[in-house]
Motif scaffolding. Structure first.
Motif, PDB file in Angstrom:
ATOM      1  N   THR A   1       0.763  -1.188  -0.024  1.00 32.18           N
ATOM      2  CA  THR A   1      -0.080   0.105   0.058  1.00 32.18           C
ATOM      3  C   THR A   1       0.814   1.475   0.036  1.00 32.18           C
ATOM      4  OG1 THR A   1      -0.075  -0.168   2.292  1.00 32.18           O
ATOM      5  CG2 THR A   1      -1.891  -1.207   1.222  1.00 32.18           C
TER       6      THR A   1
ATOM      7  N   PHE B   1      -1.246  -1.223  -4.506  1.00 29.00           N
ATOM      8  CA  PHE B   1      -2.484  -0.528  -4.349  1.00 29.00           C
ATOM      9  C   PHE B   1      -2.450   1.125  -4.275  1.00 29.00           C
ATOM     10  CE2 PHE B   1      -4.061  -4.820  -2.316  1.00 29.00           C
ATOM     11  CZ  PHE B   1      -4.271  -5.416  -3.408  1.00 29.00           C
TER      12      PHE B   1
ATOM     13  N   TYR C   1      -6.722   3.133  -7.580  1.00 26.00           N
ATOM     14  CA  TYR C   1      -8.012   3.443  -7.797  1.00 26.00           C
ATOM     15  C   TYR C   1      -7.958   4.711  -8.782  1.00 26.00           C
ATOM     16  CZ  TYR C   1     -13.027   3.850  -7.325  1.00 26.00           C
ATOM     17  OH  TYR C   1     -14.302   4.106  -7.669  1.00 26.00           O
TER      18      TYR C   1
ATOM     19  N   ILE D   1     -11.951  -3.232  -9.931  1.00 26.52           N
ATOM     20  CA  ILE D   1     -11.392  -3.940  -8.654  1.00 26.52           C
ATOM     21  C   ILE D   1     -12.191  -5.358  -8.280  1.00 26.52           C
ATOM     22  CG2 ILE D   1     -11.072  -3.500  -6.126  1.00 26.52           C
ATOM     23  CD1 ILE D   1     -10.095  -0.787  -7.095  1.00 26.52           C
TER      24      ILE D   1
ATOM     25  N   MET E   1      -9.167   1.385  -0.601  1.00 27.93           N
ATOM     26  CA  MET E   1      -8.161   1.497  -1.850  1.00 27.93           C
ATOM     27  C   MET E   1      -8.355   3.001  -2.408  1.00 27.93           C
ATOM     28  SD  MET E   1      -8.247  -1.742  -4.448  1.00 27.93           S
ATOM     29  CE  MET E   1      -7.419  -3.197  -3.778  1.00 27.93           C
TER      30      MET E   1
END
Ligand code: CUA
Length: 300
Positions: A224, A234, A238, A260, A296
């Motif tokens: 992340t 990640f 998005y 996703i 996300m």
């Protein structure tokens, strides 16, 4: 002599030290005799070979002494092996599920986590299995290691006597993500452990998604923080444009809710370009999907 944060550490260390000391003593003696004979029986001093008489006493000594040493090594190894193989009946049981490429721990009260939390000074038994290939759980600080095999239950136990955080490695080569298959054992004071153990999982929606990524094992392959792992990160995913291979054909799609969802539910449909097609299908509910997507969105 060494750092020994669990009951098993000292046992393995003493057997190891015993064997290594014998090996070093033998190495020194053999090397010393070799050098000594090099001078003592030098050809210049003995131009003609002499007949060597056998010595029964010497032969008995060099047969009996090594036999005793080897049996002692076996004895130490065997006694400690039995101790390490047999968890006490009062041990706290934790289920361990290994999978490509993360560790999953399940407690008796239904609690689940990606790191292993245990109370100090209490025997803990790990009941282990794998969902896919053979993995191996290794806690170097406790000197214990055992394979996790699909369709089979294997066991490990320890009693940690020093609070702290210790590494967990996978030590069976299990595919591309093998070296990322890491976790921790957190040894906590009993009261801290109890409050964690009894706490109800009432995570807020955003934290919920983060928690899910950890417990579902996603973070075994994805990060992340923007750094690449087995799969794409990640962070910033998005809303970005992703180049994927669909049935071998390249196309660019927008990473929205639908994308996703699709990539979690049908990971083999669109493979992100440059990454191996290894993602497993995980059981996820609709609500969990929503929480993951919500989380996300925050990873800008
Ligand atoms: Cu799991 Cu290597």
């Amino acid at each position: 002599m060494f750092w020994e944060p669990s009951n098993t550490s000292g046992k393995v260390d003493s057997a190891f030290l015993f064997i290594v000391s014998i090996c070093i003593a033998l190495l020194v003696m053999v090397t010393f005799a070799m050098i000594l004979f090099l001078f003592k029986y030098n050809k210049k001093k003995h131009p003609r070979g002499e007949e060597v008489k056998e010595s029964t006493a010497l032969e008995i000594v060099w047969t009996v002494v090594p036999t005793i040493l080897v049996l002692l090594m076996f004895y130490y190894g065997w006694v400690d092996f039995r101790y390490i193989r047999n968890p006490p009946a009062n041990a706290m049981k934790v289920d361990v599920i290994a999978r490509e490429w993360s560790w999953h721990f399940k407690y008796d009260n239904g609690k689940e986590a990606g790191v292993l939390r245990v109370p100090i000074n209490k025997p803990v038994e790990l009941i282990m299995t794998s969902e896919d290939v053979i993995h191996s759980l290794f806690i170097p600080a406790f000197r214990i290691k055992e394979d996790c095999v699909p369709g089979m239950k294997t066991h490990l136990w320890f009693n940690a006597d020093e609070a702290g955080t210790y590494d967990i490695f996978c030590t069976e080569y299990c595919g591309v993500g093998h070296s990322h298959m890491l976790s921790k054992v957190i040894v906590m004071p009993v009261s801290d452990f109890e409050s964690w153990y009894q706490a109800k999982e009432a995570a807020p929606p955003v934290g919920g998604g983060q928690q899910l990524l950890e417990t579902k094992g996603c973070l075994g392959c994805h990060t992340t923080d923007g750094s690449p792992k087995v799969g794409p990160t990640f962070k910033g995913l998005y809303g970005s444009k992703v180049t994927v291979l669909t049935n071998g054909k390249e196309r660019i799609i927008l990473a929205d809710d639908a994308y996703i969802k699709q990539s979690i539910l049908h990971p083999d449909a669109d493979i992100v370009k440059g990454f191996p097609a290894v993602m497993p299908i995980l059981p996820v509910t609709d609500k969990e999907l929503q929480e993951i997507i919500a989380y996300m969105k925050t990873l800008k």
